[in-house]
Scaffold this active site. Structure first.
Site, PDB file in Angstrom:
ATOM      1  N   CYS A 195      28.083 -24.982 -17.586  1.00 38.62           N
ATOM      2  CA  CYS A 195      26.838 -25.662 -18.360  1.00 38.62           C
ATOM      3  C   CYS A 195      27.558 -27.359 -17.561  1.00 38.62           C
ATOM      4  O   CYS A 195      26.202 -27.878 -17.168  1.00 38.62           O
ATOM      5  CB  CYS A 195      26.786 -25.727 -19.954  1.00 38.62           C
ATOM      6  SG  CYS A 195      26.443 -23.782 -20.067  1.00 38.62           S
ATOM      7  N   GLU A 230      23.332 -23.016 -23.365  1.00 37.03           N
ATOM      8  CA  GLU A 230      22.107 -24.738 -22.741  1.00 37.03           C
ATOM      9  C   GLU A 230      21.412 -23.997 -21.749  1.00 37.03           C
ATOM     10  O   GLU A 230      20.158 -24.045 -21.315  1.00 37.03           O
ATOM     11  CB  GLU A 230      23.413 -25.144 -22.364  1.00 37.03           C
ATOM     12  CG  GLU A 230      24.175 -25.923 -22.978  1.00 37.03           C
ATOM     13  CD  GLU A 230      25.449 -25.559 -23.596  1.00 37.03           C
ATOM     14  OE1 GLU A 230      26.391 -26.309 -23.558  1.00 37.03           O
ATOM     15  OE2 GLU A 230      25.359 -24.244 -23.132  1.00 37.03           O
TER      16      GLU A 230
END
Length: 501
Positions: free
Chosen positions: A298, A89
């Protein structure tokens, strides 16, 4: 119009056709994770919930990242030339920033771009017919991965035995308890082994004390009761109270566990058996074995991007408003809609007093039924009784829709194959490292005459990366409000890590 499966299929195809073999997992031995940003071009104000399914939209992957690793605190560098966090990510988002810088450069040259002039001097805005969807093949590590496990599903892994937040960091062992088998012909004393290879002892997300959590590929059923989350103090008992009942009548008996650790200053995990094991709704840091990391999970980073935008502080100098995500799509994996809402949106929904143009963005969150072929579960299913241990791929791949050198393959934060002697060379830097993105920003600035600079950059003598970031005053004000109202315990790197020029 688009669907979650269309977004997933587009990203999987792009991964298979545009990314090189270098940096991808070794077949039947390694797995990885995938993330991407997809540009959607359609009618103004059209979204995925539009009742008119026939309205066509153009979909294009503009950035992509793979990866499962991050470096420990001791390996961080003050020169800005290493990638601290290489989870997919984060790689995808940094690749997206590179794409945005390139598009601003094209706009400054009056070439075709996603940006058009804004009303204020020196500023640009996104074309009204464009939006961006974020795709991830798996739920983000941290809060979004603490998902109720139903009684008919496989149980998670053994508990973590060490409290990261309370225990002092340990030295990285040169002889891990469970070392991976070396590849055939690999001599630890050879010149090849002295090259900077992926470190097998660095655990990837969802790894708890070195033991990989088992993940079911069955899609989780939606939770019936929506949890109320207005701060970071929701307890594990609170999670139990909202996850016990599910539409099918099955009972939540445990939770999928995350390897991300509670940050110092936040309440720690209870580690009680069953659904009370984790504290939910709190900030977490990515794990490291012995050498702790400074990389936030994340889940936390995506929640931050939903308030501050994906562009970062530097690009806000040139933008009228932040670049927000219109939607988040997750591939097939253990999943809970309510948990995703809590982790990415609910923790920040109450924030107020943000400066002009900033808001709490609430992207549409959807899941695809299509699995990623190189996910851990998919590789495990294919390898059957193959010998050896399944391990995360140590490399990370970055791809950006830019005209020059769109690809970047790294390991341990540097271009793959970099020797220790070559670390300080210009070639030994990722194109999405802080210093390289700063160079791209400086190139953009030098291409514009000073009388057309935005007000935030006029009349100031700015030199360092930190000075340029701090000069983005509205962004810094929004970031201050986010920390003050929701993320007080966020781990920030010391200023001397941002003093490079």
């Amino acid at each position: 119009m688009w669907t979650a499966d269309e977004i997933a299929r587009l990203c999987y195809t792009h991964y298979g056709t545009k990314l090189p073999k270098q940096g991808k997992p070794e077949p039947n031995r390694e797995w990885t994770l995938l993330a991407a940003v997809v540009k959607i071009q359609g009618a103004v104000d059209q979204d995925c919930q539009s009742p008119d399914k026939s309205v066509p939209v153009a979909k294009e992957v503009v950035s992509m990242g793979t990866g499962t690793k991050c470096i420990g605190q001791s390996k961080m560098r003050k020169s800005g030339d290493i990638l601290n966090d290489s989870h997919a990510e984060v790689i995808a988002r940094r690749s997206f920033q590179r794409y945005l810088l390139h598009q601003l450069y094209l706009a400054s040259l009056k070439e075709e771009s996603i940006f058009v002039p804004a009303s204020q001097r020196g500023l640009w805005k996104l074309r009204p017919d464009l939006s961006f969807v974020f795709f991830s093949s798996h739920t983000p590590c941290g809060d979004a991965s603490i998902i109720p496990m139903l009684e008919f599903e496989d149980q998670p892994c053994c508990p973590v035995s060490r409290d990261w937040a309370n225990d002092p960091p340990m030295e990285v062992s040169s002889n891990p308890e469970a070392p991976e088998k070396k590849r055939k012909g690999e001599d630890p004393n050879s010149s090849v082994s002295k090259r900077m290879k992926p470190e097998p002892e660095t655990p990837a997300r969802e790894v708890t004390n070195g033991a990989t959590c088992h993940q079911s590929s069955d899609k989780q059923e939606s939770i019936q009761t929506t949890p109320t989350v207005s701060s970071s103090t929701l307890t594990a008992e609170g999670l139990t109270s909202v996850t016990t009942v599910v539409p099918s009548g099955a009972r939540a008996v445990d939770v999928y566990r995350t390897g991300a650790k509670c940050v110092p200053g936040e309440a720690g995990d209870s580690r009680k058996p069953g659904t009370a094991y984790h504290q939910v709704g709190i900030l977490r840091v990515k794990p490291g074995r012995g050498d702790r990391t400074c990389s936030m999970s994340c889940s936390d980073k995506l929640a931050r991007w939903n308030v501050l935008g994906c562009q970062g502080a530097l690009l806000m100098h040139f933008l009228e408003e932040p670049i927000y995500l219109s939607a988040v799509v997750i591939g097939k994996c253990p999943y809970s809609q309510e948990v995703m809402q809590r982790a990415l949106i609910g923790r920040c929904r109450h924030i107020s007093a943000l400066p002009k143009a900033f808001r709490v963005q609430e992207p549409e969150i959807q899941q695809s039924d299509l699995p990623f072929e190189q996910s851990r579960h998919a590789v495990q299913a294919r390898r059957a009784d193959s010998p050896g241990r399944l391990v995360p791929c140590g490399a990370a791949i970055s791809w950006s829709a830019v005209s020059e050198q769109p690809l970047d393959v790294t390991a341990n934060g540097f271009p793959q194959g970099t020797t220790k002697k070559a670390i300080d060379n210009l070639q030994a830097r990722s194109r999405i490292s802080k210093v390289d993105l700063f160079r791209a920003f400086q190139k953009l600035l030098s291409s514009i005459s000073e009388d057309k600079w935005p007000d935030s950059l006029r009349g100031q003598k700015l030199e360092t990366y930190l000075e340029y970031k701090e000069a983005a005053s509205t962004y810094q004000e929004a970031w201050l409000e986010l920390r003050r109202q929701a993320f007080r315990a966020w781990i920030r790197n010391p200023p001397d890590y941002h003093q490079f020029k």
